[in-house]
Design a protein around this motif. Sequence first.
Motif, mmCIF file in Angstrom:
data_model
loop_
_atom_site.group_PDB
_atom_site.id
_atom_site.type_symbol
_atom_site.label_atom_id
_atom_site.label_comp_id
_atom_site.label_asym_id
_atom_site.label_seq_id
_atom_site.Cartn_x
_atom_site.Cartn_y
_atom_site.Cartn_z
ATOM 1 N N VAL A 1 -3.317 -10.756 -9.977
ATOM 2 C CA VAL A 1 -2.642 -9.480 -9.739
ATOM 3 C C VAL A 1 -3.702 -8.387 -9.771
ATOM 4 N N VAL A 2 -3.876 -7.708 -8.641
ATOM 5 C CA VAL A 2 -4.872 -6.637 -8.523
ATOM 6 C C VAL A 2 -4.136 -5.325 -8.283
ATOM 7 N N TYR A 3 -4.460 -4.307 -9.076
ATOM 8 C CA TYR A 3 -3.791 -2.996 -8.954
ATOM 9 C C TYR A 3 -4.853 -1.900 -8.941
ATOM 10 N N LYS A 4 -4.696 -0.945 -7.993
ATOM 11 C CA LYS A 4 -5.617 0.182 -7.892
ATOM 12 C C LYS A 4 -4.813 1.475 -7.790
ATOM 13 N N GLN A 5 -5.209 2.466 -8.589
ATOM 14 C CA GLN A 5 -4.538 3.764 -8.595
ATOM 15 C C GLN A 5 -5.590 4.857 -8.433
ATOM 16 N N PHE A 6 -5.370 5.729 -7.429
ATOM 17 C CA PHE A 6 -6.294 6.827 -7.196
ATOM 18 C C PHE A 6 -5.661 8.130 -7.674
ATOM 19 N N PHE A 7 -6.418 8.895 -8.474
ATOM 20 C CA PHE A 7 -5.952 10.168 -9.002
ATOM 21 C C PHE A 7 -6.693 11.291 -8.274
ATOM 22 N N GLU A 8 -5.993 11.962 -7.369
ATOM 23 C CA GLU A 8 -6.628 12.955 -6.513
ATOM 24 C C GLU A 8 -7.216 14.115 -7.310
ATOM 25 N N ARG B 1 0.810 -1.215 0.000
ATOM 26 C CA ARG B 1 0.000 0.000 0.000
ATOM 27 C C ARG B 1 0.850 1.275 0.000
ATOM 28 N N LYS B 2 2.172 1.155 -0.053
ATOM 29 C CA LYS B 2 3.037 2.302 0.185
ATOM 30 C C LYS B 2 3.966 2.656 -0.964
ATOM 31 N N SER B 3 4.535 1.674 -1.633
ATOM 32 C CA SER B 3 5.649 1.915 -2.557
ATOM 33 C C SER B 3 5.296 2.869 -3.684
ATOM 34 N N ILE B 4 4.049 2.827 -4.149
ATOM 35 C CA ILE B 4 3.617 3.689 -5.239
ATOM 36 C C ILE B 4 2.592 4.673 -4.687
ATOM 37 N N ARG B 5 2.843 5.952 -4.874
ATOM 38 C CA ARG B 5 1.967 6.968 -4.306
ATOM 39 C C ARG B 5 0.532 6.819 -4.815
ATOM 40 N N ASN B 6 -0.414 6.849 -3.879
ATOM 41 C CA ASN B 6 -1.844 6.740 -4.184
ATOM 42 C C ASN B 6 -2.186 5.433 -4.907
ATOM 43 N N ALA B 7 -1.350 4.431 -4.728
ATOM 44 C CA ALA B 7 -1.595 3.139 -5.376
ATOM 45 C C ALA B 7 -1.638 2.031 -4.326
ATOM 46 N N ASP B 8 -2.264 0.954 -4.717
ATOM 47 C CA ASP B 8 -2.418 -0.206 -3.849
ATOM 48 C C ASP B 8 -2.501 -1.429 -4.762
ATOM 49 N N TYR B 9 -1.735 -2.458 -4.449
ATOM 50 C CA TYR B 9 -1.819 -3.661 -5.279
ATOM 51 C C TYR B 9 -1.572 -4.895 -4.427
ATOM 52 N N LEU C 1 -24.064 5.630 -8.751
ATOM 53 C CA LEU C 1 -24.470 5.439 -7.363
ATOM 54 C C LEU C 1 -24.489 6.792 -6.670
ATOM 55 N N MET C 2 -25.638 7.203 -6.167
ATOM 56 C CA MET C 2 -25.789 8.506 -5.521
ATOM 57 C C MET C 2 -26.206 8.317 -4.071
ATOM 58 N N THR C 3 -25.550 9.053 -3.179
ATOM 59 C CA THR C 3 -25.891 9.026 -1.763
ATOM 60 C C THR C 3 -26.396 10.402 -1.359
ATOM 61 N N ILE C 4 -27.636 10.473 -0.936
ATOM 62 C CA ILE C 4 -28.253 11.725 -0.528
ATOM 63 C C ILE C 4 -28.186 11.828 0.994
ATOM 64 N N GLY C 5 -27.488 12.858 1.472
ATOM 65 C CA GLY C 5 -27.387 13.054 2.911
ATOM 66 C C GLY C 5 -26.042 12.712 3.488
ATOM 67 N N ASP C 6 -25.074 12.280 2.645
ATOM 68 C CA ASP C 6 -23.733 11.939 3.128
ATOM 69 C C ASP C 6 -22.733 12.226 2.017
ATOM 70 N N ASN C 7 -21.850 13.170 2.264
ATOM 71 C CA ASN C 7 -20.845 13.537 1.270
ATOM 72 C C ASN C 7 -19.477 12.956 1.559
ATOM 73 N N THR C 8 -19.383 12.016 2.484
ATOM 74 C CA THR C 8 -18.078 11.474 2.864
ATOM 75 C C THR C 8 -17.691 10.358 1.925
ATOM 76 N N PHE C 9 -16.383 10.243 1.717
ATOM 77 C CA PHE C 9 -15.842 9.132 0.929
ATOM 78 C C PHE C 9 -14.502 8.745 1.510
ATOM 79 N N VAL C 10 -14.328 7.480 1.807
ATOM 80 C CA VAL C 10 -13.064 6.988 2.356
ATOM 81 C C VAL C 10 -12.451 6.054 1.343
ATOM 82 N N ARG C 11 -11.225 6.368 0.900
ATOM 83 C CA ARG C 11 -10.569 5.545 -0.112
ATOM 84 C C ARG C 11 -9.861 4.385 0.557
#
Length: 702
Positions: free
Chosen positions: A590-597, A550-558, A692-702
Amino acid sequence: MKHYLLATLILFTAFRGFSQAIISGTIKNQKGQPIKQANIILKNTYDGATSDSTGKFLFSTEEKGAFILLYSATGYQDDSVKLQLDGKAVNLSVLMRKKVNELDAVTITAGTFETGDKKRGTILSSLDVATTAGSNADIISALQTLPGAQTSFTESGLFVRGGSAAETKTFFDGMLIKNPFNTQVPDQASRGRFSPFLFKGTSFSAGGYSALYGQALSSALLLESKDLPEKTTTGLSLLSVGAGVDQNIRFKNSALTTGGFYYNLKPAFSVIKQDRDWDKEPEQYGATLQYKLKTSDTGMFKWYSDFSRTSLGLNVTDTENPQETDYFSNTNKNTYINTSYQDYLAKSWKIQAGLAFSNTSDDGLQKEDRYNRTDRVFQGRLVATHYLSSLSNIKFGAESFAFKRAEEMNQLSRQYKDQLTAAFSEAEIFITPNLATRVGLRSEYSSWLDEYNIAPRASVGYRTGSFSQVSLAYGKFYQNPEDDYLIMQPLDFEKADHYILNYQYSNSDYTFRAEAYYKDYSRLTRDFDGQLSNTGNGYARGAELFWRDRKSIRNADYWISYSFLDTRRIFGTYPSRAVPPFAAKHTLNVVYKQFFEKLNSQISSTYTFATGRTYVNPANPVYLGDKTGNFNNLSLNVSYLTHILKQFTVVYLSATNVPGFNNVYGYHYSRDGQFRQAIQPAAQRDFFIGLLMTIGDNTFVR
């Protein structure tokens, strides 16, 4: 006069000094290191001191008689010692034990993967399960990227370490789910019934699971539902296959959730070419009702219920003459109710109770024959836990299942009923914070089989470093034969013995697991020459590796998982021992996820490789002696986080088998062996779009 008063004061002070007791000493930990800033005090007095940097302390007291000296320090267990004070000096050498919580102590990880947001030994978070590419938010599909689990092709279920789908059981808050999958279609796997967003944690045991659960030769999947939602929200989902809505209403100490959905695959199938001759594309609708009540500071009552109806119809390949097709239709109705209650009766006692009911019916046509099948289960369960310390505990309890299976084919009918009762006990003892053992015993009685079983289970974990540990596990596991056999006649319990060795290194950034196992099968059900018996047997052995970064690649997880499996068995209609078609020798994920802020987006990809699987070739005298080509799949997900009408929204796009690999799952042969037809996916590629829409909650945890 002044000199007289001064002399009197000096004499009084001196007299007081002679009447005081001096209490001194040194306070250290178990490694002999001094503990500074420890608090030492005589109970029910104001007399005491604080240790210095060398662990030394000193104070005086005028008290006399029997007293208790209390000492405490941050990160250590509070303790005390009895003193008899008579004015004489007391010197002590105090030893304090380090305070251990669940996060500091060893965990028994042999065979078990934890998922969830706050679980010890977590491998995947709840969000991981929902966003793994290729899974389309299906719990079972996401778990297939972990070691030990095989990718399912033509049969629904979770295949684990050489075991069939029937050897894995799913539990919802401790209660068995008899039918966790949607309608099954010939030569096609089905999705699980439950959304991953229902659960705060999942324990996937690939073997050696707890004595609190049974009736699974290979694996137990434990789903733990969420508690009270934080706020009132409304969830809307618009999908390429349908739509759904959920309403959470939060009260002070309770919450009510209602929901409904409608899916129709006909529009999607008109766009995505299908290698199936559909007469009626799958159509499904359903509703859910949940109620949760916080009965006390520690007590919680939960009610979950759902109903769904699915209908479909298509022409399928005749397995004995692949050049022809047979008509198949099915209407599935499923009702499931799960209630649970838990609370602490006292500081060291906790109870967990549950009642569950499920009723699943299937009816339709096979060729020209009308069929109907009903599965009904009622379960009651009670578990008591006695906490021996902050970590050690002993659990014991009982449960009972009332099973009923009824079948009809045209004018013929048959059924069976079984009352399965189980009692169990399990102790988890921490000998030291670095050494723990779990020993359990489970016993079951089946009224239909008229047979008892006793299943001992034991495991041990030893912490080798701050983030590393080794675990061992052994256990006996029993389950009833499948309903298709039991409805014909009573048989014996099927049996498997598990042996597991595990090493794990895990911190907040990295996880590495290596595991080896051996399973010995006996008393498997055989249907040979029309005779049913429990003469089947087999084995499964293998080694597995898992790495997550979860660390070696910034904003990435694999993560990368690899499984090696060597298995052979004789069961069902097998004439001899063979490698079953659901067991690949080598599997890689092999699972890879990249988040682009800046773009508020996440891209996820999953690549799966598996070596070929066996199939029956009538021209080959070796049963299941031929193999398909290797399996390859690359799936992609793109999630975009935004706001629509000021409400938090996720736009979701998923694609499977993007390169278009030509995967073959097996073959159907004609009776004379002169013609065969490949069994392949319904579509070479599949696409899924959702909002997917959530009414009443604007939080998102990556």
